[in-house]
Design a protein around this motif. Structure first.
Motif, short mmCIF file in Angstrom:
data_model
loop_
_atom_site.label_atom_id
_atom_site.label_comp_id
_atom_site.label_asym_id
_atom_site.label_seq_id
_atom_site.Cartn_x
_atom_site.Cartn_y
_atom_site.Cartn_z
N GLN A 50 -2.10 0.34 15.64
CA GLN A 50 -1.03 -0.50 15.12
C GLN A 50 -1.04 -1.56 16.18
O GLN A 50 -0.83 -2.78 15.75
N ASN A 51 -1.17 -1.56 17.59
CA ASN A 51 -1.26 -2.40 18.71
C ASN A 51 -2.28 -3.24 18.36
O ASN A 51 -2.15 -4.48 18.66
N ALA A 52 -3.56 -2.92 17.86
CA ALA A 52 -4.53 -3.60 17.75
C ALA A 52 -4.52 -4.64 16.52
O ALA A 52 -5.04 -5.60 16.60
N ALA A 53 -3.88 -3.98 15.60
CA ALA A 53 -3.66 -4.84 14.22
C ALA A 53 -2.66 -6.02 14.37
O ALA A 53 -2.76 -6.84 13.62
N THR B 251 -7.27 2.75 10.17
CA THR B 251 -5.84 3.19 9.78
C THR B 251 -5.86 4.06 8.63
O THR B 251 -5.16 4.97 8.38
N VAL B 252 -6.62 3.46 7.47
CA VAL B 252 -6.55 4.01 6.22
C VAL B 252 -7.13 5.70 6.33
O VAL B 252 -6.14 6.59 5.89
N PRO B 253 -8.17 6.29 6.90
CA PRO B 253 -8.44 7.60 6.86
C PRO B 253 -7.44 8.34 7.73
O PRO B 253 -7.13 9.64 7.63
N LEU B 254 -7.07 7.62 8.85
CA LEU B 254 -6.15 8.53 9.66
C LEU B 254 -4.74 8.53 8.96
O LEU B 254 -4.08 9.76 8.98
N SER B 255 -4.13 7.58 8.11
CA SER B 255 -3.02 7.93 7.45
C SER B 255 -3.26 8.81 6.40
O SER B 255 -2.28 9.55 6.15
N ILE C 79 -1.61 9.34 19.42
CA ILE C 79 -2.57 8.09 20.36
C ILE C 79 -3.02 7.38 19.31
O ILE C 79 -3.18 6.05 19.55
N GLY C 80 -3.63 7.77 18.31
CA GLY C 80 -4.52 6.90 17.30
C GLY C 80 -3.81 5.72 16.65
O GLY C 80 -4.11 4.67 16.66
N LEU C 81 -2.44 6.59 15.90
CA LEU C 81 -1.84 5.39 15.13
C LEU C 81 -1.20 4.35 15.90
O LEU C 81 -1.23 3.23 15.46
N ALA D 131 7.04 -0.99 23.50
CA ALA D 131 7.86 -1.33 22.40
C ALA D 131 7.32 -0.88 21.11
O ALA D 131 8.01 0.10 20.36
N LEU D 132 6.16 -1.05 20.66
CA LEU D 132 5.67 -0.43 19.44
C LEU D 132 5.46 1.18 19.65
O LEU D 132 5.46 1.53 18.72
N GLY D 133 5.21 1.49 20.89
CA GLY D 133 5.18 2.99 21.22
C GLY D 133 6.65 3.48 20.65
O GLY D 133 6.43 4.61 20.09
N VAL D 134 7.57 2.99 21.16
CA VAL D 134 8.72 3.48 20.89
C VAL D 134 9.21 3.43 19.31
O VAL D 134 9.54 4.56 18.62
N TRP D 135 8.91 2.19 18.63
CA TRP D 135 9.16 2.08 17.30
C TRP D 135 8.14 3.21 16.48
O TRP D 135 8.70 3.70 15.62
N GLY D 136 7.10 3.30 16.96
CA GLY D 136 5.93 4.23 16.36
C GLY D 136 6.39 5.68 16.54
O GLY D 136 6.24 6.61 15.31
N ALA D 137 6.88 5.90 17.77
CA ALA D 137 7.58 7.35 17.82
C ALA D 137 8.68 7.88 17.01
O ALA D 137 8.78 8.61 16.48
#
Length: 460
Positions: free
Chosen positions: A382-385, A276-280, A376-378, A147-153
Motif C-alpha cells: 500500500q505504501n509503495a502504491a 496486491t491482487v494475489p495477496l488480497s 507486513i505485506g499489505l 499513518a498508513l500503518g495505522v489506517w491499514g491496521a
C-alpha cells in the motif's frame, strides 16, 4: 485550528496538532467499511432462514458489496481528484450510512442485496478520498508510512472484528443489527469531519469529464466473471473477460479515462498494485475457507468461530506495528517480499489441514503465519502504491490501490472457493488444494517483486 489550512495558491496544507484526530476519524469510517466485508458471513444462515433463500442467492449479499465497491473505486478516486477530497469523503460516508439503514430494515432479500450494492458504492467514494487525504496530510515518507500503518491496521482489524461481531450480534440480538450499528457511527463521522478536515482549495483542480463507460465496464466485468467462476458458467466467465478487455481498450482510447494507462509506467506503483491482487485473494479465501472449516468440520458455533480469530487479529496488529521500522531498515521491496513469503508459509501450513483436525495444532500456526505476512505485506505494498503521488493524482493512486485490493480479493475468492466447493459440499481435500494454489501464487509473486521492483528506504 483545522487539520488542513488553505495556502495562498489554493493548495491544502496540513496542520500538525490536529492531524492525529483527523487520522482517527478517517480510519473510523474505513473500519466500518472493512467490518462490512466480513460481518455478514456468520449471519448468512439466519438471513436465509428469514427470507427462505438458498445459498446461491445469499452469496450476493457478500460478493455484491465487494465487487461493486471495487469496480467503482477508480471512479471514486477520479471524483476525489476532480471534486474535492473532503466533499467525496462526506458524500461516500452519507451513502454508506443510508445504505446500512436500508439493509437493516430490508423486508426481503432483493432489497437487502440492493442495499449492499449501495454500501459498496459508498465505499467507492469514501475510501479513496480518505486514503488520499492521509497521503497529503502526512507528506513525509516515514510519517506517511506510520499513518498508513495505522489506517491499514484499523482496516485489517475491521475484517477480523466483523467475523467476531457477527457471531455475537446474531446470537445475542438479531442479524439486522450487524447493519444497524453502522448508522450512529457514520452520523458521528459526518458531524465531526467538517471541524477536523477543511475543504480543499478549488484552484488546484482541473475540471475534466468523467468516464462512465469505463466505470460500468470495470463493475460489470468482474461481476460477470465472479458469477461464472462461482456457478461454473463458461459463458458468464467469458463475458466477464470480454468486458474487462473492452475496458482496457476504452481506457486506451478515451480522452478522459478513469486512470491513464501511463499511470502504470511508474514501476514501483505498477509492481505494488500487481502484487496486491494475489495477496488480497489469499486473505479473502483464508477467511472464507477457515470459517467453514471451523464450523462445518470442527463443529464450532458461530460465536466460537469468531473468537477463534482473535489470535489472528493480535498477530496482524503486531505485524502492522512493525512495518514502518522494517521499511526504514530494509526498504519497501524487501519488506513486501517478507510479507509475501510469510503469508505463503502460513498458507502452506493450512494446505495440510486434516479431515478431522484441531484448532491449536492444525489451524492456529497457519493462521498466525497468514496474519503476520498480511500485516507486513499489505501495508508495505500500500505504501509503495502511493509512491511519488502529487496533489493532482493522489486520489487516482488511492483508487487504483483500493480497486486492485477489492477486485483481487473478490475474484481470487471466486477462483479458489469455486475450486474448493466444486460440488457444493465441504470437502477438506479441496480446501487443501485451494490453500496450496494460493501459497504457490504468492511464492511466484514474491519472486517477481524481488526481481522487478526498485527498492527504497524511508527517510525521516
Amino acid at each position: 485550528m483545522n487539520a488542513f489550512s488553505a495556502a495562498a495558491d489554493g493548495s491544502v496544507r496540513p496542520v500538525r496538532d490536529r492531524r492525529p484526530w483527523a487520522l482517527a476519524l478517517l480510519s473510523l469510517l474505513q473500519f466500518l467499511i472493512a467490518v462490512d466485508v466480513t460481518v455478514v458471513n456468520v449471519a448468512l444462515p439466519s438471513i436465509g432462514a428469514q427470507f427462505r433463500s438458498d445459498v446461491a442467492d445469499l452469496s450476493w449479499v457478500v460478493t455484491g458489496y465487494t465487487l461493486v465497491g471495487g469496480g467503482l473505486l477508480l471512479l471514486g478516486g477520479r471524483l476525489t481528484d476532480l471534486l474535492g477530497r473532503r466533499r467525496m469523503f462526506l458524500l461516500g460516508a452519507a451513502l454508506f450510512g443510508l445504505a446500512s439503514l436500508a439493509a437493516g430494515l430490508a423486508p426481503d432479500l432483493p432489497t437487502l442485496v440492493a442495499a449492499r450494492l449501495a454500501q459498496g458504492a459508498g465505499e467507492a467514494l469514501a475510501s479513496p478520498a480518505a486514503m488520499s487525504l492521509i497521503a497529503l496530510l502526512f507528506p513525509g515518507p516515514e510519517e506517511r508510512a506510520k499513518a498508513l500503518g495505522v489506517w491499514g491496521a484499523i482496516s485489517a482489524a475491521g475484517l477480523v472484528v466483523g467475523v467476531v461481531l457477527s457471531g455475537a450480534i446474531v446470537q445475542l440480538l438479531h442479524w439486522r443489527w450487524i447493519f444497524g450499528v453502522n448508522v450512529p457511527i457514520v452520523a458521528l463521522v459526518l458531524v465531526l469531519t467538517p471541524g477536523l478536515v477543511r475543504r480543499d482549495g478549488s484552484g488546484a483542480r482541473e475540471r475534466r469529464r468523467l468516464d462512465p463507460a469505463g466505470a460500468a465496464l470495470l463493475t460489470c466485468g468482474p461481476l460477470a466473471l465472479a458469477y461464472g467462476l462461482l456457478r461454473h458458467s463458461a459463458a458468464a466467465a467469458v463475458a466477464g473477460l470480454v468486458l474487462l478487455g473492452v475496458f482496457v481498450l476504452v481506457e486506451s482510447r478515451t480522452r478522459h479515462p478513469l486512470v491513464p494507462l501511463s499511470f502504470f509506467a511508474h514501476r514501483v506503483r505498477a509492481v505494488a498494485n500487481a502484487a496486491t491482487v494475489p495477496l488480497s485473494a489469499a486473505l479473502s479465501a483464508t477467511f472464507f475457507l477457515l470459517t467453514l472449516y471451523l464450523q462445518d468440520v470442527l463443529g464450532f458455533t458461530p460465536l466460537q468461530a469468531g473468537l477463534a480469530y482473535l489470535p489472528f487479529c493480535a498477530a496482524l496488529m503486531l505485524a502492522i506495528s512493525q512495518v514502518s521500522r522494517l521499511i526504514g531498515a530494509i526498504g519497501v521491496r524487501r519488506t513486501s517480499v517478507l510479507g509475501l513469503v510469510l503469508t505463503a508459509a502460513g498458507l502452506a501450513w493450512l494446505a495440510r489441514l486434516p479431515d478431522h483436525g484441531g484448532l491449536w495444532a492444525d489451524v492456529l500456526p497457519g493462521m498466525l503465519g497468514v496474519a503476520g505476512g498480511m500485516g507486513i505485506g499489505l501495508v508495505a505494498l500500500q505504501n509503495a502504491a502511493l509512491a511519488d503521488v502529487t496533489e493532482e493524482d493522489a486520489g487516482t493512486a488511492s483508487g487504483v490501490q483500493r480497486c486492485v485490493d477489492q477486485l483481487g480479493g473478490s475474484l481470487g475468492l471466486a477462483v479458489l472457493v469455486g475450486a474448493a466447493l466444486g460440488g457444493g459440499a465441504v470437502r477438506v481435500a479441496e480446501f487443501r488444494t485451494a490453500f496450496a494454489w494460493a501459497a504457490a501464487a504468492l511464492v511466484a509473486t514474491a519472486a517477481a517483486v524481488a526481481l522487478t521492483a526498485r527498492d527504497t528506504r524511508q527517510r525521516g
